[in-house]
Write a protein that holds these residues in place. Structure first.
Motif, mmCIF file in Angstrom:
data_model
loop_
_atom_site.group_PDB
_atom_site.id
_atom_site.type_symbol
_atom_site.label_atom_id
_atom_site.label_comp_id
_atom_site.label_asym_id
_atom_site.label_seq_id
_atom_site.Cartn_x
_atom_site.Cartn_y
_atom_site.Cartn_z
ATOM 1 N N GLU A 196 0.821 -1.217 0.000
ATOM 2 C CA GLU A 196 0.000 0.000 0.000
ATOM 3 C C GLU A 196 0.852 1.263 0.000
ATOM 4 O OE1 GLU A 196 -3.608 -1.908 2.717
ATOM 5 O OE2 GLU A 196 -1.879 -0.936 3.665
ATOM 6 N N MET A 197 2.070 1.162 0.513
ATOM 7 C CA MET A 197 2.959 2.308 0.599
ATOM 8 C C MET A 197 4.354 1.913 0.131
ATOM 9 S SD MET A 197 1.910 4.078 4.269
ATOM 10 C CE MET A 197 3.109 5.402 4.059
ATOM 11 N N SER A 198 5.216 2.922 0.047
ATOM 12 C CA SER A 198 6.616 2.712 -0.286
ATOM 13 C C SER A 198 7.455 3.242 0.866
ATOM 14 C CB SER A 198 6.950 3.457 -1.586
ATOM 15 O OG SER A 198 8.305 3.317 -1.916
ATOM 16 N N LEU A 199 8.720 2.847 0.926
ATOM 17 C CA LEU A 199 9.596 3.399 1.960
ATOM 18 C C LEU A 199 9.802 4.899 1.737
ATOM 19 C CD1 LEU A 199 12.357 0.637 2.255
ATOM 20 C CD2 LEU A 199 10.488 1.104 3.856
ATOM 21 N N VAL A 200 9.922 5.311 0.468
ATOM 22 C CA VAL A 200 10.153 6.711 0.123
ATOM 23 C C VAL A 200 9.114 7.141 -0.897
ATOM 24 C CG1 VAL A 200 11.768 8.387 -0.837
ATOM 25 C CG2 VAL A 200 12.636 6.473 0.529
ATOM 26 N N GLY A 201 8.497 8.281 -0.645
ATOM 27 C CA GLY A 201 7.493 8.811 -1.558
ATOM 28 C C GLY A 201 6.757 9.965 -0.901
ATOM 29 N N PRO A 202 5.834 10.588 -1.606
ATOM 30 C CA PRO A 202 5.053 11.678 -1.007
ATOM 31 C C PRO A 202 4.226 11.156 0.165
ATOM 32 C CG PRO A 202 4.802 11.641 -3.404
ATOM 33 C CD PRO A 202 5.485 10.366 -3.011
ATOM 34 N N ARG A 203 4.111 11.947 1.212
ATOM 35 C CA ARG A 203 3.309 11.535 2.356
ATOM 36 C C ARG A 203 1.828 11.542 1.978
ATOM 37 N NH1 ARG A 203 4.309 8.539 6.117
ATOM 38 N NH2 ARG A 203 3.058 9.654 7.651
ATOM 39 N N PRO A 204 1.081 10.510 2.386
ATOM 40 C CA PRO A 204 -0.338 10.432 2.019
ATOM 41 C C PRO A 204 -1.186 11.386 2.857
ATOM 42 C CG PRO A 204 0.231 8.605 3.453
ATOM 43 C CD PRO A 204 1.518 9.359 3.202
ATOM 44 N N GLU A 205 -2.302 11.788 2.302
ATOM 45 C CA GLU A 205 -3.198 12.715 3.002
ATOM 46 C C GLU A 205 -4.556 12.060 3.204
ATOM 47 O OE1 GLU A 205 -3.947 14.870 5.294
ATOM 48 O OE2 GLU A 205 -2.301 16.014 4.396
ATOM 49 N N ARG A 206 -5.319 12.579 4.155
ATOM 50 C CA ARG A 206 -6.659 12.090 4.400
ATOM 51 C C ARG A 206 -7.568 12.391 3.214
ATOM 52 N NH1 ARG A 206 -6.700 14.950 10.184
ATOM 53 N NH2 ARG A 206 -4.914 15.920 9.167
ATOM 54 N N PRO A 207 -8.553 11.519 2.934
ATOM 55 C CA PRO A 207 -9.391 11.697 1.739
ATOM 56 C C PRO A 207 -10.039 13.071 1.648
ATOM 57 C CG PRO A 207 -9.772 9.537 2.713
ATOM 58 C CD PRO A 207 -8.896 10.289 3.675
ATOM 59 N N GLN A 208 -10.531 13.596 2.799
ATOM 60 C CA GLN A 208 -11.213 14.882 2.757
ATOM 61 C C GLN A 208 -10.262 16.001 2.322
ATOM 62 O OE1 GLN A 208 -10.999 12.917 5.428
ATOM 63 N NE2 GLN A 208 -13.057 12.033 5.625
ATOM 64 N N TYR A 209 -9.052 15.979 2.870
ATOM 65 C CA TYR A 209 -8.070 16.993 2.505
ATOM 66 C C TYR A 209 -7.589 16.791 1.074
ATOM 67 C CZ TYR A 209 -7.607 18.884 7.225
ATOM 68 O OH TYR A 209 -7.834 19.497 8.424
ATOM 69 N N ALA A 210 -7.397 15.522 0.685
ATOM 70 C CA ALA A 210 -6.915 15.259 -0.669
ATOM 71 C C ALA A 210 -7.894 15.794 -1.702
ATOM 72 C CB ALA A 210 -6.703 13.755 -0.861
ATOM 73 N N GLU A 211 -9.180 15.621 -1.456
ATOM 74 C CA GLU A 211 -10.185 16.139 -2.387
ATOM 75 C C GLU A 211 -10.177 17.664 -2.410
ATOM 76 O OE1 GLU A 211 -15.032 15.856 -3.149
ATOM 77 O OE2 GLU A 211 -14.091 14.733 -1.509
ATOM 78 N N LEU A 212 -10.053 18.287 -1.227
ATOM 79 C CA LEU A 212 -10.037 19.746 -1.147
ATOM 80 C C LEU A 212 -8.800 20.320 -1.819
ATOM 81 C CD1 LEU A 212 -11.186 22.414 0.028
ATOM 82 C CD2 LEU A 212 -9.811 21.953 2.079
ATOM 83 N N PHE A 213 -7.636 19.763 -1.496
ATOM 84 C CA PHE A 213 -6.389 20.297 -2.051
ATOM 85 C C PHE A 213 -6.300 20.046 -3.559
ATOM 86 C CE2 PHE A 213 -4.415 19.367 2.345
ATOM 87 C CZ PHE A 213 -4.998 20.521 2.847
ATOM 88 N N GLY A 214 -6.893 18.930 -4.008
ATOM 89 C CA GLY A 214 -6.867 18.649 -5.436
ATOM 90 C C GLY A 214 -7.575 19.712 -6.253
ATOM 91 N N SER A 215 -8.561 20.371 -5.662
ATOM 92 C CA SER A 215 -9.303 21.420 -6.367
ATOM 93 C C SER A 215 -8.718 22.802 -6.143
ATOM 94 C CB SER A 215 -10.773 21.418 -5.907
ATOM 95 O OG SER A 215 -10.857 21.720 -4.508
#
Length: 503
Positions: free
Chosen positions: A419-438
């Protein structure tokens, strides 16, 4: 090379004839600054490298003598190793003056240079002096020389870094172009004193009004024709070419003038969002042709990365098992509740998964808000979420784990699951991800790869409540410039995280 280094520093990004401000006085130049300015860092590196290599050879000879070895078998040959290593380092341009400097940069080249020098000496001895066998002595010299060389470079890096942070060796820098890109350059250089460049003002013959570029705080000191006078007045040693309103035909004479006056020049290239470390330069006569190449996040390179991730996560889980058991016990003893905290996050291709952490807070009581309930916490503009949200209910062990980032260790299980990698962008909560995506440009581009336990933005200081646009910029820079070497660099930089506050 410098334009690539600046691209590492500033991801995307015009002055005005701002209300006339007092022009900055030339920066004070105490004796220490005069000694360290210019190019002496390259000379210092050369001297330190040679001295450390010589000490390594001496240590090898002393150790061999103490062990009763016959020093006639290559005792004089090993003294060729320091100058030969210096030659290899010079060929690899390890003595150039760079804008960006990190402790982990160049370590592979240092080890490679000593190794190549040792191999060359052993091969030469076998070809031209078959009667002697200096391999053991050269191996000793290689070992001690490598250790001393790396140690000397780290000490010199720390000294240079501290001098830059204190602005002792800050080079006064002029920015050509007072628009959005120029203002971004100013902000980056002011925020990162470790680069050793201190912006003092802009040059622009037709700067946009101040109200159009609110980020710009330094004055416009003159037009392009005023370079000589402004450089003398401010003591400038470096010039950054941003996007000026002047035509390109006027920029070449400016570059030539900088060259004649001994001013260092960096430039922000056009289409810099697409320029990465994989760019190839060809020449059509005197015309450079830059070939842009991209890494495919769904190609074989990332398949290798994900295989290494899972193997690494499995090894780390086994190695850290005693630590995990101790932390889990302390969490349970600190307050009632589950050992692990589970929260939905958005990963690769926008897929949601359940991310694991050690629980760091006691459970909410009646009348207390739950900081991790699915709701949006009001944030100032361009500020990412992080830190303690709602009432501060951290337990004593939770406070320690957050500061040392040990609460993130259970995410190795997420990596093992794929589901994740050792190195990569930090994941965000779905609500924030939807808001920031717009709201944030290119935010969803970070979902091209798996989320990581650590990432480029985090090791560059963008943890907790920091600039969201900067995080996005750093994360996309990581994806576009990805390599296994970059992952290794991020892992090494992450090892220092327990010594710094994560919040």
């Amino acid at each position: 090379m410098i334009d690539r280094q600046l691209h590492d520093v500033l991801p995307v990004g015009a002055p005005v004839l701002a209300p006339v401000k007092a022009e900055p006085e030339p920066l004070p130049r105490p004796l220490l600054a005069r000694l360290l300015q210019g190019h002496p860092w390259a000379l210092l590196r050369l001297g330190v490298d040679f001295g450390m290599l010589a000490l390594g050879v001496a240590a090898a000879l002393v150790g061999a003598a103490a062990a009763g070895a016959d020093l006639t078998q290559g005792g004089s040959t090993v003294w060729v190793m320091p100058p030969l290593t210096i030659v290899f380092l010079s060929v690899w341009r390890m003595y150039g003056d760079t804008v960006q400097a990190r402790a982990v940069d160049g370590l592979a080249q240092l080890v490679g240079a000593t190794s190549l020098a040792a191999i060359s000496l052993i091969a030469a001895a076998d070809l031209f002096a078959p009667g002697i066998d200096p391999a053991r002595l050269i191996a000793r010299a290689w070992f001690f020389g490598t250790i001393y060389l790396v140690g000397g470079r780290l000490l010199l890096w720390w000294t240079q870094h501290q001098a830059r942070l204190a602005r002792i060796v800050a080079k006064p820098t002029l920015i050509v172009g007072a628009g959005q890109i120029g203002a971004r350059v100013e902000r980056r250089l002011m925020a990162q004193p470790g680069l050793g460049l201190l912006p003092v003002g802009y040059l622009d013959s037709d700067p946009p009004p101040q109200q159009m570029i609110p980020e710009r705080s330094l004055p416009v000191l003159g037009g392009l024709d005023d370079l000589a006078a402004v450089a003398d007045r401010t003591g400038s040693k470096h010039v950054v070419l941003g996007f000026s309103s002047a035509p390109d035909s006027t920029m070449l004479p400016l570059v030539r003038e900088c060259e004649a006056r001994g001013l260092e020049v960096s430039l922000v290239p056009r289409l810099f969002e697409s320029v990465n470390v994989h760019v190839a330069v060809d020449h059509l006569g005197g015309l450079p042709l830059m070939g842009l190449h991209w890494i495919n996040p769904k190609g074989w390179q990332f398949a290798v990365k994900h295989a290494i991730d899972r193997i690494g996560a499995g090894v780390l889980l086994l190695a850290l098992l005693p630590v995990l058991l101790i932390l889990a016990a302390l969490v349970r003893l600190s307050s009632p509740g589950p050992t692990l905290f589970r929260q939905g996050r958005v990963g690769r291709d926008g897929r949601e998964f359940e991310m694991l952490k050690f629980r760091t807070m006691r459970l909410a009581e009646d009348g207390e808000s739950e900081p991790h309930e699915p709701m949006l916490v009001a944030l100032p503009p361009d500020l990412g979420p992080g830190g303690v949200e709602g009432a501060d209910r951290r337990t004593w062990i939770g406070t320690f784990m957050r500061r040392s980032s040990l609460d993130e260790v259970p995410q190795l299980i997420n990596v093992l699951r794929g589901e994740m990698s050792l190195v990569g962008p930090r994941p965000e909560r779905p609500q924030y991800a939807e808001l920031f995506g717009s709201q944030v440009a290119r935010y969803t581009d970070r979902h091209r790869v798996k989320s990581g336990i650590t990432g480029w933005a985090q090791v560059c200081g963008l943890r907790g409540r920091t600039s969201l646009s900067d995080r996005v910029e750093w994360d996309n820079h990581y994806i576009e410039n990805w390599s296994l070497g970059l992952d290794l660099k991020i892992v090494l930089m992450t090892l220092a995280a327990p010594f710094y506050r994560a919040e």
